[in-house]
Scaffold this motif. Structure first.
Motif, PDB file in Angstrom:
ATOM      1  N   ASP A  23      -6.651  -3.554  -4.121  1.00  0.00           N
ATOM      2  CA  ASP A  23      -6.451  -5.007  -4.192  1.00  0.00           C
ATOM      3  C   ASP A  23      -5.995  -5.411  -5.588  1.00  0.00           C
ATOM      4  OD1 ASP A  23      -7.230  -5.172  -1.606  1.00  0.00           O
ATOM      5  OD2 ASP A  23      -9.290  -5.773  -2.040  1.00  0.00           O
ATOM      6  N   TRP A  24      -6.659  -4.854  -6.584  1.00  0.00           N
ATOM      7  CA  TRP A  24      -6.271  -5.155  -7.972  1.00  0.00           C
ATOM      8  C   TRP A  24      -4.847  -4.674  -8.234  1.00  0.00           C
ATOM      9  CZ3 TRP A  24      -4.972  -1.542 -11.786  1.00  0.00           C
ATOM     10  CH2 TRP A  24      -4.819  -2.049 -13.078  1.00  0.00           C
ATOM     11  N   PHE A  25      -4.552  -3.506  -7.737  1.00  0.00           N
ATOM     12  CA  PHE A  25      -3.253  -2.907  -8.034  1.00  0.00           C
ATOM     13  C   PHE A  25      -2.086  -3.723  -7.480  1.00  0.00           C
ATOM     14  CE2 PHE A  25       0.358  -0.269  -7.088  1.00  0.00           C
ATOM     15  CZ  PHE A  25       0.561   0.369  -8.295  1.00  0.00           C
ATOM     16  N   ILE A  26      -2.262  -4.213  -6.261  1.00  0.00           N
ATOM     17  CA  ILE A  26      -1.113  -4.868  -5.615  1.00  0.00           C
ATOM     18  C   ILE A  26      -0.929  -6.321  -6.056  1.00  0.00           C
ATOM     19  CG2 ILE A  26      -1.184  -3.363  -3.598  1.00  0.00           C
ATOM     20  CD1 ILE A  26      -2.546  -5.603  -2.086  1.00  0.00           C
ATOM     21  N   GLN A  27      -1.934  -6.850  -6.757  1.00  0.00           N
ATOM     22  CA  GLN A  27      -1.804  -8.240  -7.195  1.00  0.00           C
ATOM     23  C   GLN A  27      -1.267  -8.265  -8.629  1.00  0.00           C
ATOM     24  OE1 GLN A  27      -5.672  -9.902  -6.502  1.00  0.00           O
ATOM     25  NE2 GLN A  27      -5.447  -9.721  -4.294  1.00  0.00           N
ATOM     26  N   TRP A  28       0.006  -8.605  -8.757  1.00  0.00           N
ATOM     27  CA  TRP A  28       0.620  -8.662 -10.083  1.00  0.00           C
ATOM     28  C   TRP A  28       0.556 -10.087 -10.598  1.00  0.00           C
ATOM     29  CZ3 TRP A  28       2.848  -4.601 -12.904  1.00  0.00           C
ATOM     30  CH2 TRP A  28       2.808  -3.371 -12.262  1.00  0.00           C
ATOM     31  N   PRO A  29       0.212 -10.253 -11.860  1.00  0.00           N
ATOM     32  CA  PRO A  29       0.127 -11.619 -12.391  1.00  0.00           C
ATOM     33  C   PRO A  29       1.519 -12.250 -12.500  1.00  0.00           C
ATOM     34  CG  PRO A  29      -0.197 -10.004 -14.135  1.00  0.00           C
ATOM     35  CD  PRO A  29      -0.126  -9.232 -12.851  1.00  0.00           C
ATOM     36  N   TYR A  57       0.839  -1.195   0.000  1.00  0.00           N
ATOM     37  CA  TYR A  57       0.000   0.000   0.000  1.00  0.00           C
ATOM     38  C   TYR A  57       0.881   1.256   0.000  1.00  0.00           C
ATOM     39  CZ  TYR A  57      -3.329   3.480   1.534  1.00  0.00           C
ATOM     40  OH  TYR A  57      -4.094   4.606   1.626  1.00  0.00           O
ATOM     41  N   ASP A  58       1.937   1.191   0.754  1.00  0.00           N
ATOM     42  CA  ASP A  58       2.854   2.329   0.785  1.00  0.00           C
ATOM     43  C   ASP A  58       3.437   2.573  -0.606  1.00  0.00           C
ATOM     44  OD1 ASP A  58       4.156   1.630   4.101  1.00  0.00           O
ATOM     45  OD2 ASP A  58       2.360   2.655   3.418  1.00  0.00           O
ATOM     46  N   ARG A  59       3.745   1.466  -1.284  1.00  0.00           N
ATOM     47  CA  ARG A  59       4.335   1.588  -2.611  1.00  0.00           C
ATOM     48  C   ARG A  59       3.334   2.253  -3.569  1.00  0.00           C
ATOM     49  NH1 ARG A  59       8.001   2.930  -5.920  1.00  0.00           N
ATOM     50  NH2 ARG A  59       8.093   1.791  -7.851  1.00  0.00           N
ATOM     51  N   LEU A  60       2.081   1.851  -3.451  1.00  0.00           N
ATOM     52  CA  LEU A  60       1.037   2.456  -4.289  1.00  0.00           C
ATOM     53  C   LEU A  60       0.970   3.950  -4.046  1.00  0.00           C
ATOM     54  CD1 LEU A  60      -1.540   2.566  -6.053  1.00  0.00           C
ATOM     55  CD2 LEU A  60      -2.835   1.948  -4.039  1.00  0.00           C
ATOM     56  N   MET A  61       0.925   4.335  -2.777  1.00  0.00           N
ATOM     57  CA  MET A  61       0.791   5.751  -2.452  1.00  0.00           C
ATOM     58  C   MET A  61       2.029   6.520  -2.933  1.00  0.00           C
ATOM     59  SD  MET A  61      -2.107   5.689  -1.413  1.00  0.00           S
ATOM     60  CE  MET A  61      -2.244   7.449  -1.213  1.00  0.00           C
ATOM     61  N   GLU A  62       3.175   5.857  -2.816  1.00  0.00           N
ATOM     62  CA  GLU A  62       4.410   6.513  -3.262  1.00  0.00           C
ATOM     63  C   GLU A  62       4.350   6.765  -4.768  1.00  0.00           C
ATOM     64  OE1 GLU A  62       8.907   5.048  -3.855  1.00  0.00           O
ATOM     65  OE2 GLU A  62       7.937   4.366  -2.029  1.00  0.00           O
ATOM     66  N   LEU A  63       3.914   5.753  -5.511  1.00  0.00           N
ATOM     67  CA  LEU A  63       3.835   5.900  -6.964  1.00  0.00           C
ATOM     68  C   LEU A  63       2.800   6.944  -7.358  1.00  0.00           C
ATOM     69  CD1 LEU A  63       4.020   2.165  -7.998  1.00  0.00           C
ATOM     70  CD2 LEU A  63       5.681   3.925  -8.558  1.00  0.00           C
ATOM     71  N   VAL A  64       1.685   6.914  -6.645  1.00  0.00           N
ATOM     72  CA  VAL A  64       0.601   7.831  -6.974  1.00  0.00           C
ATOM     73  C   VAL A  64       0.982   9.266  -6.642  1.00  0.00           C
ATOM     74  CG1 VAL A  64      -1.686   8.529  -6.180  1.00  0.00           C
ATOM     75  CG2 VAL A  64      -1.297   6.183  -6.869  1.00  0.00           C
TER      76      VAL A  64
END
Lengths: 199, 263
Positions: free
Chosen positions: B199-205, B89-96
């Motif tokens: 949830d979608w964002f953090i799940q990489w295929p 989640y932190d990574r998402l916020m950092e990127l955003v």
């Protein structure tokens, strides 16, 4: 009622959370409906679910289960207000873009709000916690039922099985506490009344 | 007397003041003229005071019953939130939150370039060291069918729209169709809540090749690309400058950037 210790909630204990869901839901749905009823009453439950999701994400920063009502009410109030602003933005046809991080955090600034409404979630939580610690739950109910729901003091006294004198005394003292906490939190005491604190 | 005056002001502001209350206000102010300032200020504070009364009462509310289907939803959300590792989640916020840094583009190019040179050098060394017979046989095979190295692994692309008010907007969805048209072979996911989106964002295929997530936030008018190409993360943001009519333009920009990365 005994509520589960915060550590059980932080560890994701489902049974503990079930108790807390029952306890907190009435508080959150009440404030969500208060904010959304004029424009989007059908969204109240969705907003509360989103507020609970924010609560789950902050639960590791909470020190005691007793603080959860204040925190969830603060989160829900701000989520609901943010939701209203988004609906308003849609009606304006997306004329204004909103940064992604603000949408994800669901904390929107507003240009038309009272000092109380402009409080961020953490500040509002702090204010409600101070009130919780000084204002007995029943006094908060008396004040609300008298000034917001429009009951008479006699009605309230009969409902709670106390004297009218007790209700009057509680309302007066409670108002003083609320006003003092509000003043401390959002109103400067300088020459300009209602100046917002720097955020 | 001050507490009494506050109560009377509140009565007056909420329309509950009797004639007797109004007379009492006058008499208090006559007796204690220094309370005029408080009186005037309290009048201004009434909206905020009413607000805080509602909030304080909300924390004591216990009459509404929790519907069973909502309990199930809350349980699911709780499990997702409390089992999810925080760094994602932190990574998402950092990127955003981080604006695109133009300097990063050439820095990112250094590692793949060095890797490519290294692969070419190693390949040449291995090729030159092979026994002749084996080399001849393999050349024959290579003439008949493409070797594994020459088969390119198609990148995995995921596209999503974040629209936290999508339910209220209704079925008119030209935005989605524009994305579907741009990436016809990809399912365009639509999320109405930021939690589901995260949830979608953090799940990489799990994919052998490159993976790219493309997501558009309808509220902010921002289109973001996050890609993992040869183990490197790349990110780019394209934003609407004025209105949604520019969407097709930023989609084209994103497509071009993606092609550039893949090359």
């Amino acid at each position: 009622m005994n509520y589960p210790p915060i550590e059980r909630l932080q560890s994701g204990d489902s049974e503990a959370w079930d108790i807390v869901f029952e306890w907190l839901w009435p508080k959150a749905i009440y404030i969500s409906r208060q904010v959304l009823t004029p424009l989007a009453p059908s969204d109240a439950e969705d907003v509360v679910i989103e507020a609970f999701t924010s609560l789950f994400e902050r639960i590791h920063k909470v020190y005691s289960t007793e603080s959860l009502p204040s925190l969830l009410v603060a989160i829900t109030r701000n989520h609901a207000r943010s939701h209203l602003r988004k609906l308003s933005a849609i009606k304006r046809g997306y004329s204004k873009t909103i940064p992604m991080n603000i949408v994800l955090e669901e904390q929107l600034p507003s240009q038309e709000e009272t000092p109380l409404e402009s409080l961020a979630t953490e500040e509002l939580f702090d204010l409600l916690e101070q009130i919780r610690l000084e204002l007995p739950e029943r006094t908060a109910r008396y004040i609300h039922e008298y000034y917001i729901e429009g009951l008479t003091r006699r009605d309230i006294a009969e409902c709670y099985g106390v004297s009218v004198h007790t209700v009057s005394g509680n309302i007066r003292r409670g108002l003083r506490v609320l006003r003092e906490k509000l003043k401390y939190k959002v109103i400067c005491t300088d020459d300009l009344p209602f100046r917002m604190r720097n955020r | 007397m001050r507490d009494e005056l506050l109560e009377l002001v509140m009565n007056k502001a909420t329309g509950r003041a009797s004639d007797e209350d109004l007379r009492r206000i006058d008499s208090i102010l006559e007796l204690e003229p220094h309370l005029w300032d408080d009186y005037n200020q309290w009048h201004q504070e009434i909206p905020a005071l009413r607000g805080v009364i509602c909030l304080a009462a909300a924390t004591t509310e216990h009459q509404h019953q929790l519907p069973e289907q909502i309990r199930m939803k809350l349980r699911a959300r709780m499990r997702t939130a409390l089992s999810r590792s925080q760094p994602n989640y932190d990574r998402l916020m950092e990127l955003v939150n981080t604006p695109p840094d133009p300097q990063l583009s050439w820095r990112w190019a250094v590692t793949p370039a060095v890797s490519l040179v290294a692969i070419v050098v190693i390949s040449l060394v291995l090729f030159n060291n092979r026994p002749d017979a084996e080399s001849a046989a393999q050349t024959e095979v290579a003439n008949n069918q493409p070797s594994e190295a020459t088969v390119s692994i198609a990148p995995v692309i995921q596209v999503a729209l974040l629209d936290t008010v999508g339910v209220t907007r209704g079925a008119d969805d030209s935005t989605r169709s524009q994305f579907q048209k741009a990436w016809p072979a990809v399912e365009v996911r639509q999320f109405n809540s930021s939690a589901e989106f995260r949830d979608w964002f953090i799940q990489w295929p799990a994919a052998r090749g490159s993976v790219c997530k493309i997501f558009y936030n309808q509220g902010s008018g921002e289109l973001k690309l996050i890609a993992k190409i040869n183990g490197e993360e790349k990110a780019a943001t394209f934003a609407l400058k004025n209105d949604v009519s520019e969407l097709s333009q930023i989609i084209q920009q994103a497509q071009a950037r993606l092609v550039e990365w893949m090359q």
